[in-house]
Motif scaffolding. Structure first.
Motif, PDB file in Angstrom:
ATOM      1  N   ASP A 184      21.446 -59.075 -29.943  1.00  0.00           N
ATOM      2  CA  ASP A 184      22.209 -58.446 -31.015  1.00  0.00           C
ATOM      3  C   ASP A 184      21.284 -58.175 -32.204  1.00  0.00           C
ATOM      4  N   ILE A 185      21.298 -56.938 -32.700  1.00  0.00           N
ATOM      5  CA  ILE A 185      20.482 -56.592 -33.866  1.00  0.00           C
ATOM      6  C   ILE A 185      21.359 -55.896 -34.893  1.00  0.00           C
ATOM      7  N   ASN A 186      21.029 -56.121 -36.149  1.00  0.00           N
ATOM      8  CA  ASN A 186      21.858 -55.637 -37.254  1.00  0.00           C
ATOM      9  C   ASN A 186      21.040 -54.776 -38.213  1.00  0.00           C
ATOM     10  N   HIS A 187      21.783 -53.956 -38.967  1.00  0.00           N
ATOM     11  CA  HIS A 187      21.185 -53.095 -39.987  1.00  0.00           C
ATOM     12  C   HIS A 187      20.012 -52.290 -39.414  1.00  0.00           C
ATOM     13  N   VAL A 188      20.281 -51.627 -38.296  1.00  0.00           N
ATOM     14  CA  VAL A 188      19.268 -50.784 -37.657  1.00  0.00           C
ATOM     15  C   VAL A 188      19.168 -49.470 -38.433  1.00  0.00           C
ATOM     16  N   ALA A 189      17.993 -49.189 -38.968  1.00  0.00           N
ATOM     17  CA  ALA A 189      17.768 -47.970 -39.742  1.00  0.00           C
ATOM     18  C   ALA A 189      16.487 -47.309 -39.259  1.00  0.00           C
ATOM     19  N   VAL A 190      16.335 -46.034 -39.591  1.00  0.00           N
ATOM     20  CA  VAL A 190      15.216 -45.236 -39.092  1.00  0.00           C
ATOM     21  C   VAL A 190      14.540 -44.522 -40.251  1.00  0.00           C
ATOM     22  N   SER A 191      13.237 -44.411 -40.174  1.00  0.00           N
ATOM     23  CA  SER A 191      12.494 -43.576 -41.116  1.00  0.00           C
ATOM     24  C   SER A 191      11.431 -42.806 -40.343  1.00  0.00           C
ATOM     25  N   VAL A 192      11.084 -41.637 -40.854  1.00  0.00           N
ATOM     26  CA  VAL A 192      10.061 -40.801 -40.226  1.00  0.00           C
ATOM     27  C   VAL A 192       8.995 -40.503 -41.265  1.00  0.00           C
ATOM     28  N   SER A 193       7.760 -40.821 -40.932  1.00  0.00           N
ATOM     29  CA  SER A 193       6.665 -40.566 -41.869  1.00  0.00           C
ATOM     30  C   SER A 193       6.379 -39.072 -41.940  1.00  0.00           C
ATOM     31  N   PRO A 194       5.642 -38.634 -42.971  1.00  0.00           N
ATOM     32  CA  PRO A 194       5.218 -37.222 -42.988  1.00  0.00           C
ATOM     33  C   PRO A 194       4.387 -36.893 -41.742  1.00  0.00           C
ATOM     34  N   LEU A 195       4.579 -35.691 -41.221  1.00  0.00           N
ATOM     35  CA  LEU A 195       3.767 -35.217 -40.106  1.00  0.00           C
ATOM     36  C   LEU A 195       2.548 -34.523 -40.687  1.00  0.00           C
ATOM     37  N   THR A 196       1.386 -35.125 -40.478  1.00  0.00           N
ATOM     38  CA  THR A 196       0.151 -34.697 -41.119  1.00  0.00           C
ATOM     39  C   THR A 196      -0.804 -34.089 -40.104  1.00  0.00           C
ATOM     40  N   ARG A 197      -1.397 -32.985 -40.498  1.00  0.00           N
ATOM     41  CA  ARG A 197      -2.304 -32.261 -39.606  1.00  0.00           C
ATOM     42  C   ARG A 197      -3.624 -33.006 -39.464  1.00  0.00           C
ATOM     43  N   ILE A 198      -4.079 -33.138 -38.234  1.00  0.00           N
ATOM     44  CA  ILE A 198      -5.352 -33.794 -37.968  1.00  0.00           C
ATOM     45  C   ILE A 198      -6.487 -32.905 -38.481  1.00  0.00           C
TER      46      ILE A 198
END
Length: 657
Positions: free
Chosen positions: A79-93
Motif C-alpha cells: 500500500d502506498i499513499n500520496h502518489v504524485a508525479v513530476s516531469v523534469s524539463p526535456l533538455t536537448r543533448i
C-alpha cells in the motif's frame, strides 16, 4: 560433542534466517513500488491483466508541431499513499535548450465499468472479457493512493513547439510517495520536419449541448456561460484536429406573414457557427437533416421531409409548417446567406441520417427536392446503401458496408464524389477497427491509417459526448463508443481513444507530407512522369499495418516502425542522390513465382542505378522503367550511386508458388 555441534548448527541457521529476513525487509522497504514504461497504445488494467513487458525508459520521437503520447506505470509492492508525479524539463543533448515547461502534461488514467462486452465483435478482437474496469479517461487527480498489487498508468502528452530545435532531448518522470520515490528516464528525438497546420483529412464528431445543465450546471438561457462552454468544446475539438462541426437549422428563426411568406433570422445560427470558426482550425460546417423516417423509424420504407416550427407575425403563435412548403423558401435564403458570409463552399448539407436500401428511393426524392432549391449546397449523408448516384456529393458509408460494396463506392469517388466512412461500434459487423473501450486502443489510431490506405478523405462519428447519466460507472450499451470525452463541471476530460484519434490524424498528415514531397518532385519532370503516383509510397507503408479493412496489425512496435519509416523517407528525399522508386504491383503485394515486376521512377542527374546487381538504363530526364524479377528472398534491391552519395532501397513481396 554431537549435541554441541547440533546446537551450533541450529544457532547459525537461525542467525542466517534473521539476517536474510532483515535484508528482505529492508529491500521491500527500499522499493515499495515499481515504475516502468509501456507503449502509449495499450491499456493498463488496475490488476495488471495482460500488462506488457516493462521498459526501463520512455522512448518517443516525432516532428515539430506534433502532439506525442507516452505512458508509464506505477505498480504497488505494498500500500502506498500520496502518489504524485513530476516531469523534469526535456533538455536537448549538446546544448542548453529545453522545451517549454508547459509542453509536457501528465494525467493518471481512470477506468470505466463495463458489465458486458460489445456485441458483434469477435471475442478474439476484445482485449479482455467483461465484467471489468477498462482504462479509458485522463483524470484530473494529481495525487492518489494505490493498494498493494495494483497498477496505475500515467499518460504523458508532449506538444512539440513549431520552432523546436531538432535533436535528442532527455528528462525524467519522477514518482513520489510517502514511502519513497523513483524516476524513469525520458528520451525524446525531434526530427527536422514540421507537421503542417493544414488538415487534409475531414473529421467530424457529432456533439450535443443537451446535457449542459446536467453536467456543467449551465442553462441555455444563460447565454454568456453557454457560449463560453461551447467554446471549450470547440477548442477541444480543434486541438484534436477535428475540423468539421455541426450547426442546427433549428437555430434559424422563421416568421410567417399573412400571405404565406417567410422571413428568416440567421443571427443565432451565425453566433453558434462563429464559436467554431473562431478556433481558426475548422474547415467545414455541417447542417441540414431536413428529412425523417416514417413509421417504424429506421426500418421504415419511407423517408419524409420533416415539419418546421415558424412564428406567425400577426398572432405571435408558434405553428407547424410542413417541409414541402417551408424548405422552398428556407433553402434559397440559406444558400444566399452562406454565400454572403463566405461560408457556402465550406458548408455540407445532410438530408437524413443512414438511409438504407429499403428506403433509398424515397430518400433520393428528398435529396433531389433539396438540390432543386439549393443547387450549390453539397449534400452529405451517412449511408447504408450503394444507390446514391446523382443525389450525393459526399458519400459516408459505414465501415462494414464500405468493405462489402467497396467497388461501387470507389466508382462513385472516381466520378468526382468525396468518399469518407463512419463507424458505430456495437452495430458494426466483422473484424474492423472500432472504438468501444473493450477493443485494442490502437484501433482508434488505425482508423486514419485505413483512411490513407484506401484513399478516403474523411471520417464521421456520431458520438463526441453522447453520455449516459453516468458515463464512468454505467456507460450503457455503447461501451464508451458514444463519447470521446468525459464530463467535468467546468469542461471536459479527454479519453485515451480521443488522444489516439488525434495521433492517427497526425499520422495521416505524415503520409500526406510524403505524398506532397513526391508530387513536388514530379511537378518538375516532363510528361513521361505520368507513371509516378505521389500517393503510392504512403499507401505501401500504411499497408504494413492495414492490409485490408478487416485485416490489420495491433502491434504498437509495428506502428511506430512504420511511422519512423515515413520520417526516414521524407528526410531521404532531401539527400543525394534523390530518387523515387515505384513498382506495380505495390510493395508487399502477393505475386506469382517468377513473375515480372514493373519497376519505374526517377533519379537526379548523374545517378547510376543497379537493380539486383544489374545496371538500369536511365533517360536524359532521369526517368526509368523496366520489368524486373524478384531475388531469391523475394525482394528487389535498388542501389543508387552518385558522386555526392549512395543509397540502397529494398522492396519486398510475398510469393505464391
Amino acid at each position: 560433542m554431537y549435541k554441541r555441534k547440533t546446537a551450533i548448527k541450529s544457532y547459525l541457521v537461525f542467525s542466517m534466517s534473521i539476517i536474510l529476513l532483515c535484508f528482505f525487509n529492508n529491500t521491500v522497504q527500499a522499493a515499495p513500488f515499481e515504475c516502468f514504461a509501456v507503449s502509449d497504445l495499450v491499456r493498463i488494467f488496475d490488476d495488471g491483466y495482460n500488462c506488457p513487458e516493462p521498459q526501463e525508459a520512455i522512448e518517443i520521437f516525432g516532428i515539430r508541431n506534433e502532439y506525442l503520447s507516452a505512458q508509464c506505470v506505477v505498480k504497488a509492492g505494498r500500500d502506498i499513499n500520496h502518489v504524485a508525479v513530476s516531469v523534469s524539463p526535456l533538455t536537448r543533448i549538446g546544448g542548453a535548450i529545453s522545451l517549454p515547461l508547459d509542453a509536457v502534461s501528465w494525467n493518471f488514467v481512470g477506468s470505466i465499468a463495463i458489465a458486458e462486452n460489445a456485441p458483434k465483435i469477435r471475442k478474439a478482437d476484445l482485449i479482455r472479457p467483461a465484467p471489468a474496469r477498462f482504462p479509458d479517461y485522463l483524470t484530473e487527480e494529481k495525487q492518489i493512493s494505490l493498494e498493494k498489487g495494483k497498477y496505475r498508468a500515467i499518460f504523458l502528452t508532449i506538444k512539440i513547439p513549431r520552432d523546436a530545435a531538432a535533436g535528442r532531448y532527455e528528462g525524467t518522470v519522477t514518482v513520489e510517495t510517502e514511502q519513497g520515490s523513483g524516476s524513469l528516464p525520458v528520451h525524446l528525438m525531434i526530427y527536422p520536419l514540421t507537421l503542417p497546420d493544414e488538415r487534409h483529412l475531414m473529421v467530424t464528431e457529432w456533439y450535443s449541448t443537451n446535457k449542459f445543465r446536467q453536467f456543467h450546471g449551465i442553462d441555455s438561457s444563460d447565454s454568456e456561460k453557454f457560449y463560453d462552454m461551447l467554446a471549450v468544446y470547440a477548442q477541444n475539438m480543434a486541438e484534436h484536429r477535428q475540423n468539421v462541426f455541426r450547426v442546427s437549422l433549428d437555430l434559424i428563426s422563421s416568421k410567417l406573414d399573412d400571405k404565406g411568406g417567410l422571413t428568416f433570422d440567421f443571427s443565432r445560427f451565425d453566433e453558434w457557427a462563429d464559436v467554431f470558426w473562431n478556433t481558426g482550425r475548422m474547415d467545414l460546417l455541417e447542417t441540414g437533416f431536413v428529412a425523417r423516417f416514417g413509421e417504424g423509424d429506421w426500418s421504415s420504407n419511407e423517408v419524409l421531409l420533416r415539419d418546421f416550427r415558424v412564428q406567425e407575425q400577426s398572432s405571435g403563435r408558434s405553428v407547424t409548417m410542413p417541409g414541402e412548403k417551408f424548405l422552398p423558401q428556407l433553402l434559397p435564403a440559406l444558400e444566399n446567406h452562406l454565400r454572403e458570409k463566405g461560408w457556402l463552399e465550406k458548408t455540407v448539407f445532410h438530408i437524413a441520417d443512414e438511409p438504407s436500401n429499403h428506403n433509398v428511393i424515397s430518400w433520393r426524392r428528398a435529396s433531389q427536392f433539396v438540390h432543386r432549391y439549393a443547387p450549390s449546397l453539397r449534400r452529405m449523408d451517412a449511408i447504408e446503401t450503394p444507390h446514391c448516384d446523382e443525389r450525393l456529393e459526399i458519400w459516408v458509408p459505414k465501415l462494414d458496408h464500405l468493405t462489402t460494396w467497396y467497388d461501387v463506392y470507389k466508382e462513385a469517388q472516381s466520378r468526382g464524389n468525396e468518399l469518407w466512412f463512419y463507424t458505430v461500434g456495437i452495430f458494426q459487423k466483422g473484424s474492423h477497427p472500432n472504438k468501444t473501450a473493450d477493443v485494442a486502443l490502437i484501433e482508434s489510431r488505425l482508423l486514419h491509417w485505413l483512411n490513407y490506405r484506401f484513399g478516403l478523405t474523411g471520417y464521421l462519428h456520431w458520438g463526441f459526448n453522447a453520455w449516459t447519466d453516468d458515463p464512468f460507472e454505467a456507460p450503457g450499451q455503447h461501451r464508451g463508443d458514444g463519447w470521446h470525452v468525459y464530463p467535468k463541471k467546468d469542461g471536459l476530460l479527454n479519453s485515451l481513444r480521443w488522444e489516439q484519434m488525434r495521433n492517427g490524424i497526425q499520422d495521416y498528415e505524415y503520409f500526406r507530407m510524403l505524398e506532397d514531397k513526391i508530387a513536388e518532385i514530379k511537378a518538375g519532370l516532363g510528361e513521361n512522369s505520368f507513371m509516378i503516383d505521389p500517393s503510392q509510397r504512403g499507401v505501401e507503408i500504411a499497408s504494413q499495418l492495414v492490409r485490408t479493412m478487416g485485416d490489420f496489425s495491433r502491434d504498437p512496435h509495428a506502428l511506430y516502425a512504420a511511422k519512423k519509416q515515413v520520417i526516414d523517407e521524407l528526410l531521404d528525399l532531401e539527400r543525394p542522390p534523390k530518387i523515387i522508386i515505384q513498382t506495380n504491383p505495390l510493395e508487399h503485394s502477393v505475386v506469382a513465382n517468377d513473375c515480372a515486376i514493373d519497376l519505374h521512377g526517377w533519379a537526379e542527374g548523374g545517378t547510376k542505378i543497379l537493380i539486383n546487381g544489374r545496371q538500369l538504363p536511365i533517360s536524359q530526364d532521369g526517368l526509368f522503367m523496366e520489368n524486373v524479377s524478384l531475388s531469391r528472398d523475394h525482394t528487389i534491391v535498388v542501389e543508387a550511386e552518385h558522386e555526392k552519395g549512395s543509397k540502397r532501397i529494398v522492396r519486398s513481396f510475398e510469393v505464391l508458388y
